[in-house]
Write a protein that holds these residues in place. Structure first.
Motif, short mmCIF file in Angstrom:
data_model
loop_
_atom_site.label_atom_id
_atom_site.label_comp_id
_atom_site.label_asym_id
_atom_site.label_seq_id
_atom_site.Cartn_x
_atom_site.Cartn_y
_atom_site.Cartn_z
N ASP A 1 -17.58 -24.59 12.22
CA ASP A 1 -18.90 -23.97 12.37
C ASP A 1 -18.88 -22.78 13.31
O ASP A 1 -19.67 -21.84 13.14
CB ASP A 1 -19.91 -25.01 12.87
CG ASP A 1 -20.24 -26.05 11.81
OD1 ASP A 1 -19.98 -25.77 10.62
OD2 ASP A 1 -20.74 -27.13 12.16
N TRP A 2 -18.01 -22.82 14.33
CA TRP A 2 -18.03 -21.73 15.30
C TRP A 2 -17.49 -20.41 14.74
O TRP A 2 -17.53 -19.39 15.40
CB TRP A 2 -17.30 -22.12 16.59
CG TRP A 2 -15.83 -22.44 16.43
CD1 TRP A 2 -14.79 -21.56 16.28
CD2 TRP A 2 -15.24 -23.75 16.42
NE1 TRP A 2 -13.60 -22.23 16.18
CE2 TRP A 2 -13.85 -23.57 16.26
CE3 TRP A 2 -15.76 -25.05 16.53
CZ2 TRP A 2 -12.96 -24.65 16.21
CZ3 TRP A 2 -14.88 -26.11 16.48
CH2 TRP A 2 -13.50 -25.91 16.32
N ALA B 1 -11.75 -24.81 -1.11
CA ALA B 1 -11.46 -25.81 -0.09
C ALA B 1 -11.09 -25.17 1.23
O ALA B 1 -11.45 -25.63 2.30
CB ALA B 1 -10.34 -26.74 -0.56
N ARG B 2 -10.37 -24.04 1.18
CA ARG B 2 -9.96 -23.38 2.42
C ARG B 2 -11.15 -22.73 3.11
O ARG B 2 -11.29 -22.78 4.31
CB ARG B 2 -8.88 -22.33 2.13
CG ARG B 2 -8.27 -21.77 3.41
CD ARG B 2 -6.93 -21.16 3.17
NE ARG B 2 -6.35 -20.70 4.42
CZ ARG B 2 -5.73 -21.47 5.30
NH1 ARG B 2 -5.62 -22.76 5.05
NH2 ARG B 2 -5.22 -20.99 6.41
N ARG B 3 -12.03 -22.12 2.35
CA ARG B 3 -13.21 -21.52 2.95
C ARG B 3 -14.07 -22.58 3.62
O ARG B 3 -14.58 -22.40 4.69
CB ARG B 3 -14.02 -20.76 1.90
CG ARG B 3 -13.35 -19.48 1.42
CD ARG B 3 -14.38 -18.57 0.77
NE ARG B 3 -14.99 -19.18 -0.40
CZ ARG B 3 -14.50 -19.06 -1.62
NH1 ARG B 3 -13.41 -18.37 -1.84
NH2 ARG B 3 -15.11 -19.63 -2.64
N VAL C 1 -8.49 -22.87 16.83
CA VAL C 1 -8.54 -23.08 18.27
C VAL C 1 -9.99 -23.24 18.69
O VAL C 1 -10.84 -22.42 18.34
CB VAL C 1 -7.88 -21.90 19.02
CG1 VAL C 1 -7.93 -22.11 20.52
CG2 VAL C 1 -6.43 -21.74 18.55
N THR C 2 -10.30 -24.27 19.43
CA THR C 2 -11.69 -24.58 19.76
C THR C 2 -12.23 -23.66 20.86
O THR C 2 -11.47 -23.12 21.66
CB THR C 2 -11.83 -26.04 20.25
OG1 THR C 2 -11.17 -26.16 21.52
CG2 THR C 2 -11.21 -27.01 19.25
N ILE D 1 -22.54 -15.86 6.75
CA ILE D 1 -21.23 -15.75 6.10
C ILE D 1 -20.19 -16.44 6.94
O ILE D 1 -20.38 -16.68 8.13
CB ILE D 1 -20.83 -14.28 5.89
CG1 ILE D 1 -20.62 -13.58 7.25
CG2 ILE D 1 -21.82 -13.53 5.07
CD1 ILE D 1 -19.97 -12.23 7.11
N GLN D 2 -19.09 -16.76 6.31
CA GLN D 2 -17.98 -17.39 7.00
C GLN D 2 -16.93 -16.32 7.23
O GLN D 2 -16.42 -15.72 6.29
CB GLN D 2 -17.41 -18.51 6.14
CG GLN D 2 -16.67 -19.55 6.94
CD GLN D 2 -16.76 -20.89 6.27
OE1 GLN D 2 -17.25 -21.02 5.17
NE2 GLN D 2 -16.27 -21.91 6.93
N ILE D 3 -16.63 -16.05 8.49
CA ILE D 3 -15.78 -14.93 8.85
C ILE D 3 -14.37 -15.12 8.32
O ILE D 3 -13.77 -16.17 8.41
CB ILE D 3 -15.75 -14.78 10.38
CG1 ILE D 3 -17.10 -14.32 10.87
CG2 ILE D 3 -14.68 -13.81 10.81
CD1 ILE D 3 -17.55 -13.02 10.28
N GLY D 4 -13.83 -14.03 7.79
CA GLY D 4 -12.43 -14.02 7.37
C GLY D 4 -12.18 -14.62 6.01
O GLY D 4 -11.05 -14.68 5.55
#
Length: 315
Positions: A24-25, A17-19, A268-269, A6-9
């Motif tokens: 990837d992190w 498009a926003r999702r 933020v990376t 899943i993609q958090i948040g």
């Protein structure tokens, strides 16, 4: 056990498009083992609120499923403030204080076998002491029922009420935490009901009492990044926080809980988070958790002492 990526948040109401734009992190492997469901049933049976659920924490499956830990949210589930980043319901609380809540939280800590319990709350500006006495009652109930358990409290600013620090620190939590949340310039937008100087002052007062030997615990705070601050502002804020005497620091990526909340300014990376941690340790913090998925109580049990350990042990 079910497992998915899943993609958090990501909110279901967000445009695709926003999702898809999330890096990837910020993807994790979702697991829902039996332990997760066990904690969920316990929380429901005791009629407890958790910030894990109400604040849509991305680490809930790891904490509930792998570590058997939870952050309990006391004083109801309606907050008297309306922060631009928080998904907890805002409004006027329709009830006073649940006198049974301290015993229920203590029971949950016992059943879960926690050695480190985290207690937080909504803002209760409708109460004369902001809920400080209720916090103290919960701390004391946990200590009485679970003598080997360390208690970490993540508190509101209590509107600067003078006696709040006396009440809270008098109950002797092993960790006193209050989140600064963001840099000074972003307060009006992100925390309109709060003041940067007031939050910093509360942390400084706890640190002063620790240094004077009036309080034996740790002092901790956290901020989120990617909400509109600059890198330079983060470093300045870290300087302010360390200057106030805070020992433990957390930094994590802001994630927009719903389209109605403040948008994410940037991702933020991991390398930037690593640099923030390096700087924090360089200026004297004893411990710093810094990463995209870090939240204020993430891995809290790993970097603070238990009541039987010396304070230096967690350095």
């Amino acid at each position: 056990m079910s497992e998915n990526i899943i993609q958090i948040g990501a909110s279901r109401s967000e445009p695709p498009a926003r999702r898809q734009g999330r890096p990837d992190w910020l993807r994790i492997r979702l697991t829902t083992p039996p332990e997760y469901h066990k904690v969920k049933k316990l929380v429901k049976r005791l009629k407890l609120n958790t910030v894990c659920e109400d604040a849509r924490c991305p680490n809930i499956y790891e904490c509930w499923g792998e570590h058997g830990t939870a952050t309990f949210m006391i004083l109801g589930d309606i907050c008297t403030r309306r922060c631009g980043f928080c998904s907890v319901t805002s409004g006027r609380p329709n009830a006073g204080v649940d006198e049974d809540e301290p015993a229920h939280v203590a029971e949950a800590v016992s059943v879960m076998g926690l050695k480190h319990a985290v207690i937080t709350s909504v803002d209760r500006d409708d109460l004369p002491d902001g809920g400080a006495r209720h916090f103290a009652n919960v701390i004391e109930a946990i200590h009485q029922a679970n003598p080997g358990t360390a208690v970490e409290v993540l508190t509101p600013d209590f509107r600067g009420v003078d006696e709040a620090a006396d009440i809270l620190l008098g109950a002797r939590p092993e960790v006193f935490s209050h989140n600064m949340e963001t840099v000074p310039r972003m307060y009006r937008k992100a925390r309109p009901g709060s003041r940067y100087e007031r939050s910093l002052g509360l942390l400084g007062e706890a640190a002063r009492r620790r240094d004077a030997g009036e309080y034996e615990g740790r002092v901790k705070t956290g901020i989120m990044v990617g909400i509109g601050e600059t890198t330079e502002e983060v470093y300045t804020t870290l300087d302010d926080i360390r200057g106030a005497g805070v020992e433990v620091m957390t930094l994590g990526q802001y994630l927009q809980p719903t389209p109605k909340h403040l948008p994410v300014d940037r991702w933020v990376t991991p390398d930037e988070f690593a640099e923030y941690k390096r700087y924090a340790m360089e200026i004297g913090f004893l411990h710093c958790e810094s990463g995209p998925l870090v939240r204020s109580s993430y891995h809290a049990h790993e970097h603070v002492p238990t009541p039987t350990e010396p304070l230096a042990a967690a350095q």
